[in-house]
Design a protein around this motif. Sequence first.
Motif, PDB file in Angstrom:
ATOM      1  N   HIS A 288     -12.315   5.355  14.313  1.00 19.00           N
ATOM      2  CA  HIS A 288     -12.440   3.869  14.531  1.00 19.00           C
ATOM      3  C   HIS A 288     -13.084   3.277  13.493  1.00 19.00           C
ATOM      4  O   HIS A 288     -13.503   2.161  13.822  1.00 19.00           O
ATOM      5  CB  HIS A 288     -12.848   4.262  16.229  1.00 19.00           C
ATOM      6  N   GLY A 289     -13.640   3.614  12.259  1.00 21.89           N
ATOM      7  CA  GLY A 289     -14.421   2.884  11.890  1.00 21.89           C
ATOM      8  C   GLY A 289     -14.163   2.386  10.818  1.00 21.89           C
ATOM      9  O   GLY A 289     -13.484   1.529   9.647  1.00 21.89           O
ATOM     10  N   LEU A 290     -13.540   3.970   9.836  1.00 20.74           N
ATOM     11  CA  LEU A 290     -13.175   3.568   8.290  1.00 20.74           C
ATOM     12  C   LEU A 290     -11.186   3.641   8.366  1.00 20.74           C
ATOM     13  O   LEU A 290     -10.995   2.480   7.699  1.00 20.74           O
ATOM     14  CB  LEU A 290     -12.908   5.167   8.265  1.00 20.74           C
ATOM     15  N   LEU A 291     -10.587   4.222   9.328  1.00 25.28           N
ATOM     16  CA  LEU A 291      -9.309   3.030   9.141  1.00 25.28           C
ATOM     17  C   LEU A 291      -9.331   1.877  10.205  1.00 25.28           C
ATOM     18  O   LEU A 291      -8.316   1.789   9.415  1.00 25.28           O
ATOM     19  CB  LEU A 291      -7.754   4.755  10.804  1.00 25.28           C
ATOM     20  N   LYS A 292     -10.158   1.544  11.009  1.00 25.92           N
ATOM     21  CA  LYS A 292     -10.418   0.734  11.006  1.00 25.92           C
ATOM     22  C   LYS A 292     -10.968  -0.237   9.782  1.00 25.92           C
ATOM     23  O   LYS A 292     -10.732  -2.164  10.272  1.00 25.92           O
ATOM     24  CB  LYS A 292     -10.985  -0.288  12.454  1.00 25.92           C
ATOM     25  N   GLY A 293     -11.561  -0.089   8.635  1.00 24.27           N
ATOM     26  CA  GLY A 293     -11.343  -0.966   7.901  1.00 24.27           C
ATOM     27  C   GLY A 293     -12.975  -1.818   8.101  1.00 24.27           C
ATOM     28  O   GLY A 293     -13.323  -2.500   7.416  1.00 24.27           O
ATOM     29  N   ILE A 294     -14.050  -0.745   8.847  1.00 28.06           N
ATOM     30  CA  ILE A 294     -15.224  -1.159   8.943  1.00 28.06           C
ATOM     31  C   ILE A 294     -16.078  -0.265   8.811  1.00 28.06           C
ATOM     32  O   ILE A 294     -17.249  -0.494   8.475  1.00 28.06           O
ATOM     33  CB  ILE A 294     -14.734  -1.881  10.470  1.00 28.06           C
TER      34      ILE A 294
ATOM     35  N   VAL B 210       0.586  -1.075  -0.192  1.00 28.77           N
ATOM     36  CA  VAL B 210      -0.050   0.496   0.295  1.00 28.77           C
ATOM     37  C   VAL B 210       0.875   0.902   0.274  1.00 28.77           C
ATOM     38  O   VAL B 210       1.716   1.074   1.064  1.00 28.77           O
ATOM     39  CB  VAL B 210      -0.958   0.619   1.197  1.00 28.77           C
ATOM     40  N   LEU B 211       0.551   1.638  -1.038  1.00 24.66           N
ATOM     41  CA  LEU B 211       1.316   3.587  -0.651  1.00 24.66           C
ATOM     42  C   LEU B 211       0.686   4.305  -0.525  1.00 24.66           C
ATOM     43  O   LEU B 211      -0.419   5.036  -1.293  1.00 24.66           O
ATOM     44  CB  LEU B 211       2.076   3.309  -2.543  1.00 24.66           C
ATOM     45  N   GLY B 212       0.591   4.495   0.747  1.00 21.22           N
ATOM     46  CA  GLY B 212       0.103   5.797   1.412  1.00 21.22           C
ATOM     47  C   GLY B 212      -0.551   5.841   3.052  1.00 21.22           C
ATOM     48  O   GLY B 212      -1.095   5.024   2.501  1.00 21.22           O
ATOM     49  N   GLY B 213      -0.412   6.466   3.727  1.00 23.69           N
ATOM     50  CA  GLY B 213      -0.897   6.378   4.683  1.00 23.69           C
ATOM     51  C   GLY B 213      -2.037   7.267   5.278  1.00 23.69           C
ATOM     52  O   GLY B 213      -2.137   7.426   6.361  1.00 23.69           O
ATOM     53  N   GLY B 214      -2.884   7.634   4.510  1.00 28.02           N
ATOM     54  CA  GLY B 214      -3.787   8.685   4.415  1.00 28.02           C
ATOM     55  C   GLY B 214      -4.875   8.444   4.968  1.00 28.02           C
ATOM     56  O   GLY B 214      -4.859   6.715   5.091  1.00 28.02           O
ATOM     57  N   SER B 215      -6.241   8.243   4.580  1.00 30.40           N
ATOM     58  CA  SER B 215      -7.399   7.423   4.965  1.00 30.40           C
ATOM     59  C   SER B 215      -7.718   5.988   3.995  1.00 30.40           C
ATOM     60  O   SER B 215      -7.423   5.451   4.552  1.00 30.40           O
ATOM     61  CB  SER B 215      -8.584   8.927   4.422  1.00 30.40           C
ATOM     62  N   GLY B 216      -7.302   6.852   2.733  1.00 29.66           N
ATOM     63  CA  GLY B 216      -7.086   5.322   1.617  1.00 29.66           C
ATOM     64  C   GLY B 216      -6.396   4.254   1.910  1.00 29.66           C
ATOM     65  O   GLY B 216      -7.138   3.285   2.051  1.00 29.66           O
ATOM     66  N   GLY B 217      -5.638   4.598   2.323  1.00 28.90           N
ATOM     67  CA  GLY B 217      -3.922   3.613   2.535  1.00 28.90           C
ATOM     68  C   GLY B 217      -5.049   2.778   4.174  1.00 28.90           C
ATOM     69  O   GLY B 217      -4.085   1.686   3.562  1.00 28.90           O
ATOM     70  N   ILE B 218      -4.610   3.677   4.686  1.00 22.59           N
ATOM     71  CA  ILE B 218      -4.709   3.085   5.965  1.00 22.59           C
ATOM     72  C   ILE B 218      -5.963   1.799   6.200  1.00 22.59           C
ATOM     73  O   ILE B 218      -5.827   0.574   6.536  1.00 22.59           O
ATOM     74  CB  ILE B 218      -4.777   3.864   7.073  1.00 22.59           C
ATOM     75  N   ALA B 219      -7.128   2.650   5.291  1.00 22.09           N
ATOM     76  CA  ALA B 219      -8.209   1.502   5.334  1.00 22.09           C
ATOM     77  C   ALA B 219      -7.826   0.655   4.787  1.00 22.09           C
ATOM     78  O   ALA B 219      -8.230  -1.073   5.117  1.00 22.09           O
ATOM     79  CB  ALA B 219      -9.785   2.814   4.981  1.00 22.09           C
TER      80      ALA B 219
END
Length: 445
Positions: A423-429, A42-51
Amino acid sequence: MASLLHPQLQLSRQYGRVFSVFNSQIHTGSGLAAKDHYKVLVLGGGSGGIAMAARLKRKVGAENVAIVEPSEMHYYQPIWTLVGAGAKSVASSGRSTSSVIPSGVTWVKSKVAEFDPEKNTVHTDCGKKISYDYLIVALGLELHYEKIKGLPEGFEHPKIGSNYSLKTVEKTWDALKSFKEGNALFTFPNTPVKCAGAPQKIMYLSDAFLRKTGKRSKANIIFNTSLPVLFGVKKYADALWEIVKKRDLNVNLRHNLIEVRADKQEALFENLDKPGETEVFKYEMLHVTPPMGPPAVLKGSLLDDAGGWLDVNKNTLQHKTYDNVFGIGDCTNLPTSKTAAAVAAQSAVLDRTVSRILKKQTPDKAYDGYTSCPLVTSYNTVILAEFDYDGQPLETFPVVDQSKESRVMYHMKADVMPHLYWHGLLKGIWGGPGPYRTMMHLGMK
């Protein structure tokens, strides 16, 4: 697998909270040293990358996922609108990157320097070459204050700020607090931007603040936008024009900021409908929305389109040329607004797309372009714009006219959405309100 590891690395795994193993600036959540190959990179540790890292680690195992991200801090940027208006603190918007990286996922603390999709590899700025089976590109976009003459050095002067940068968001609040009389000037550039509603949100908040502090009668509030419309979706644009008229705000369409003379408190605009024609505006307060563009590393690579953005299928988010490359968020050429809400909806679709491809199946879920823009119109009201690729409203709440100002929607923006993010997006839920919208509309949307 563990028996093949160096004994020191086995010890590090067993006592991951005690030992840290560093290798070429590479850190991991579980204490493991970095590999040169990952199933999912994964390239990038913003919202999309972390999710996406959080979602895909559940499918392929955390040890098979890595994130390339140079920044030590991760910020929830949608809240900066309220920071610039003094309603939230900048500290509340940030957390350490290490705290949001999904546990067990490798953190490669570097920048992407080069793509080589023909060989399924990525080169980092520290000289590391990492190969992958599947690549998720989530590099966001870049701000270009330097494309406006007089910036960014102009920010050293008072009376000028920008909610789009960590370094300048509090300067917006300083300028608003110190305002006495004259022009309060707000801009929108002639490029794609992230959160396209934000440039005018701070105008409405500034108007509210000046009314509250008794200074509004001495203020001339001006919104100079490069766009030919106030907002891209007619339903919400009509509602915003009503607010503009009611509050005596001045909107100049097709006006693009090209120079700031901060020492003189002057801003120079070009008229996009009349090439060569310019106009100088004096200001007592200036909020600048900078020109934006794709990440420099993408431009000219094998992955970009003619504009430098990641070239992906707008339905599946799969790259148009390389089947094992995918994109999410602001770096893509998806024809929808670049917002955190869009990223949430995209993450659910991309999760499904990658899952199908991992099983050698054809993607069967399409992204409809859903995005959301909570248009903050005061310190306690919001118009919640939700729409799709076609610019048609795609609203979650059927019993509410979302083009009307709402106190409930303000609390969603200020209090509920940050919680959903961390607690939702960044946790992938959290993949956006799609399932809830379907239920609320009895399956008809």
